[in-house]
Design a protein around this motif. Structure first.
Motif, PDB file in Angstrom:
ATOM      1  N   LEU A   1      31.023 -19.158  34.728  1.00 45.12           N
ATOM      2  CA  LEU A   1      30.033 -18.274  34.120  1.00 45.12           C
ATOM      3  C   LEU A   1      30.662 -17.260  33.182  1.00 45.12           C
ATOM      4  O   LEU A   1      30.151 -17.009  32.087  1.00 45.12           O
ATOM      5  N   LEU A   2      31.793 -16.685  33.570  1.00 41.83           N
ATOM      6  CA  LEU A   2      32.366 -15.569  32.818  1.00 41.83           C
ATOM      7  C   LEU A   2      33.512 -15.977  31.897  1.00 41.83           C
ATOM      8  O   LEU A   2      33.656 -15.404  30.806  1.00 41.83           O
TER       9      LEU A   2
ATOM     10  N   LEU B   1      30.303 -24.957  24.813  1.00 45.96           N
ATOM     11  CA  LEU B   1      31.538 -24.969  25.592  1.00 45.96           C
ATOM     12  C   LEU B   1      31.656 -26.199  26.482  1.00 45.96           C
ATOM     13  O   LEU B   1      32.760 -26.572  26.889  1.00 45.96           O
ATOM     14  N   TYR B   2      30.536 -26.829  26.803  1.00 43.87           N
ATOM     15  CA  TYR B   2      30.590 -28.029  27.642  1.00 43.87           C
ATOM     16  C   TYR B   2      31.422 -29.132  27.006  1.00 43.87           C
ATOM     17  O   TYR B   2      31.945 -30.025  27.691  1.00 43.87           O
ATOM     18  N   LEU B   3      31.580 -29.081  25.657  1.00 45.07           N
ATOM     19  CA  LEU B   3      32.366 -30.099  24.967  1.00 45.07           C
ATOM     20  C   LEU B   3      33.843 -30.027  25.332  1.00 45.07           C
ATOM     21  O   LEU B   3      34.599 -30.945  25.021  1.00 45.07           O
ATOM     22  N   ARG B   4      34.261 -28.950  25.981  1.00 43.99           N
ATOM     23  CA  ARG B   4      35.630 -28.889  26.486  1.00 43.99           C
ATOM     24  C   ARG B   4      35.869 -29.839  27.652  1.00 43.99           C
ATOM     25  O   ARG B   4      37.017 -30.114  27.993  1.00 43.99           O
ATOM     26  N   TYR B   5      34.784 -30.322  28.252  1.00 45.84           N
ATOM     27  CA  TYR B   5      34.926 -31.058  29.501  1.00 45.84           C
ATOM     28  C   TYR B   5      34.312 -32.447  29.499  1.00 45.84           C
ATOM     29  O   TYR B   5      34.790 -33.317  30.231  1.00 45.84           O
TER      30      TYR B   5
ATOM     31  N   LEU C   1      34.890 -19.512  47.520  1.00 44.50           N
ATOM     32  CA  LEU C   1      34.008 -20.501  46.903  1.00 44.50           C
ATOM     33  C   LEU C   1      33.303 -19.943  45.672  1.00 44.50           C
ATOM     34  O   LEU C   1      32.905 -20.693  44.782  1.00 44.50           O
ATOM     35  N   TYR C   2      33.137 -18.631  45.621  1.00 40.77           N
ATOM     36  CA  TYR C   2      32.506 -18.029  44.451  1.00 40.77           C
ATOM     37  C   TYR C   2      33.403 -18.099  43.213  1.00 40.77           C
ATOM     38  O   TYR C   2      32.910 -18.073  42.080  1.00 40.77           O
ATOM     39  N   ALA C   3      34.708 -18.138  43.406  1.00 36.48           N
ATOM     40  CA  ALA C   3      35.640 -18.018  42.278  1.00 36.48           C
ATOM     41  C   ALA C   3      35.407 -19.062  41.183  1.00 36.48           C
ATOM     42  O   ALA C   3      35.295 -18.702  40.002  1.00 36.48           O
ATOM     43  N   PRO C   4      35.312 -20.387  41.514  1.00 34.57           N
ATOM     44  CA  PRO C   4      35.072 -21.358  40.436  1.00 34.57           C
ATOM     45  C   PRO C   4      33.741 -21.134  39.719  1.00 34.57           C
ATOM     46  O   PRO C   4      33.651 -21.306  38.499  1.00 34.57           O
ATOM     47  N   ALA C   5      32.706 -20.754  40.473  1.00 33.91           N
ATOM     48  CA  ALA C   5      31.403 -20.528  39.850  1.00 33.91           C
ATOM     49  C   ALA C   5      31.450 -19.332  38.908  1.00 33.91           C
ATOM     50  O   ALA C   5      30.892 -19.368  37.803  1.00 33.91           O
ATOM     51  N   LEU C   6      32.128 -18.267  39.320  1.00 33.38           N
ATOM     52  CA  LEU C   6      32.257 -17.085  38.453  1.00 33.38           C
ATOM     53  C   LEU C   6      33.092 -17.398  37.222  1.00 33.38           C
ATOM     54  O   LEU C   6      32.799 -16.912  36.122  1.00 33.38           O
ATOM     55  N   ALA C   7      34.153 -18.196  37.394  1.00 35.40           N
ATOM     56  CA  ALA C   7      34.976 -18.577  36.245  1.00 35.40           C
ATOM     57  C   ALA C   7      34.163 -19.366  35.227  1.00 35.40           C
ATOM     58  O   ALA C   7      34.272 -19.147  34.015  1.00 35.40           O
TER      59      ALA C   7
ATOM     60  N   ALA D   1      23.871 -21.076  36.715  1.00 34.16           N
ATOM     61  CA  ALA D   1      23.941 -20.223  35.527  1.00 34.16           C
ATOM     62  C   ALA D   1      25.156 -20.566  34.684  1.00 34.16           C
ATOM     63  O   ALA D   1      25.089 -20.561  33.439  1.00 34.16           O
ATOM     64  N   GLY D   2      26.278 -20.870  35.338  1.00 36.17           N
ATOM     65  CA  GLY D   2      27.464 -21.262  34.595  1.00 36.17           C
ATOM     66  C   GLY D   2      27.247 -22.547  33.810  1.00 36.17           C
ATOM     67  O   GLY D   2      27.641 -22.663  32.650  1.00 36.17           O
TER      68      GLY D   2
END
Length: 240
Positions: free
Chosen positions: A86-87, A26-30, A78-84, A15-16
């Motif tokens: 996404l949110l 936002l993907y253009l940031r990376y 492990l959830y922290a990077p995925a939540l970051a 989802a993120g």
């Protein structure tokens, strides 16, 4: 990690990825713009894998009390990077990175001869182009020419500041800094995007390691940050 936790992690990560690549830019940031389809496909695949994992009946666990302690905490970490992702996706690289790099510029071509400049009152150049001309233009093509450059402000030493851009080949991990020291204007706050109009400030001897890109500013104007914060080029190239 239990099967249910694995499924949730896959769905959150997918989802993120879809949020930054399909619903926004936002993907253009990376990464480079051309990688968008791969990010979208990866997001869809991760969500499908997570959904399939969640749909399978869990295998009964016995004697795993230890997992409910330390293992559960590890799963939440492990959830922290995925939540970051996404949110609150991390910001693009900016002034912090630029301030810690010397910003040296490679020649515009293998023979060190940059392209001819157009005959206009004010020339719009990318920072890599200006940097290459200022550093390697032994015929001094910038002498007496008015140029306009855009980038973000990055602090230097003793109150100096630089107009900066980051050039990427594939993703933010391979970013290199190009920056031009600005003379004659007060520094904007770090990471402020500006357009600077001015004339070349000779520093050192072009074609040698003593030459560094610099500009005498006649005007500094704040501009909105671009959707794509990076310039793109090949390894060793000037970028566009």
């Amino acid at each position: 990690m239990r099967r249910g936790a694995q499924a949730v992690l896959l769905v959150l990560t997918g989802a993120g990825l879809l949020r930054i690549s399909l619903l926004t830019d936002l993907y253009l940031r990376y990464v480079q713009p051309g990688l968008r389809p791969y990010l979208v496909a990866s997001g869809v695949l991760l969500i499908l894998l997570g959904a399939l994992g969640a749909a399978r009946r869990p295998v009964a666990d016995h004697g795993h009390g230890h997992e409910h302690g330390h293992g559960a905490w590890a799963a939440w970490l492990l959830y922290a990077p995925a939540l970051a992702l996404l949110l609150a996706p991390p910001a693009a690289l900016g002034a912090y990175t630029a301030a810690r790099d010397d910003g040296r510029v490679a020649p515009a071509a293998a023979d060190g001869r940059p392209r001819p400049l157009p005959a206009r009152p004010t020339i719009e150049l990318s920072l890599p182009e200006f940097g290459s001309l200022a550093t390697w233009g032994t015929s001094r093509p910038l002498a007496g020419r008015t140029v306009r450059l855009t980038g973000f402000a990055a602090p230097g030493e003793n109150g100096t500041w630089y107009l900066s851009r980051l050039v990427i080949t594939c993703c933010a991990a391979d970013a290199r800094v190009v920056k031009v020291r600005i003379h004659g204007a007060q520094p904007p706050p770090p990471d402020t995007w500006v357009a600077v109009t001015g004339t070349w400030h000779p520093t050192g001897e072009p074609g040698t390691n003593t030459a560094r890109p610099a500009l005498d500013a006649s005007a500094v104007t704040r501009i909105p940050p671009p959707d794509d914060p990076y310039q793109h080029g090949t390894k060793g190239g000037t970028g566009r």
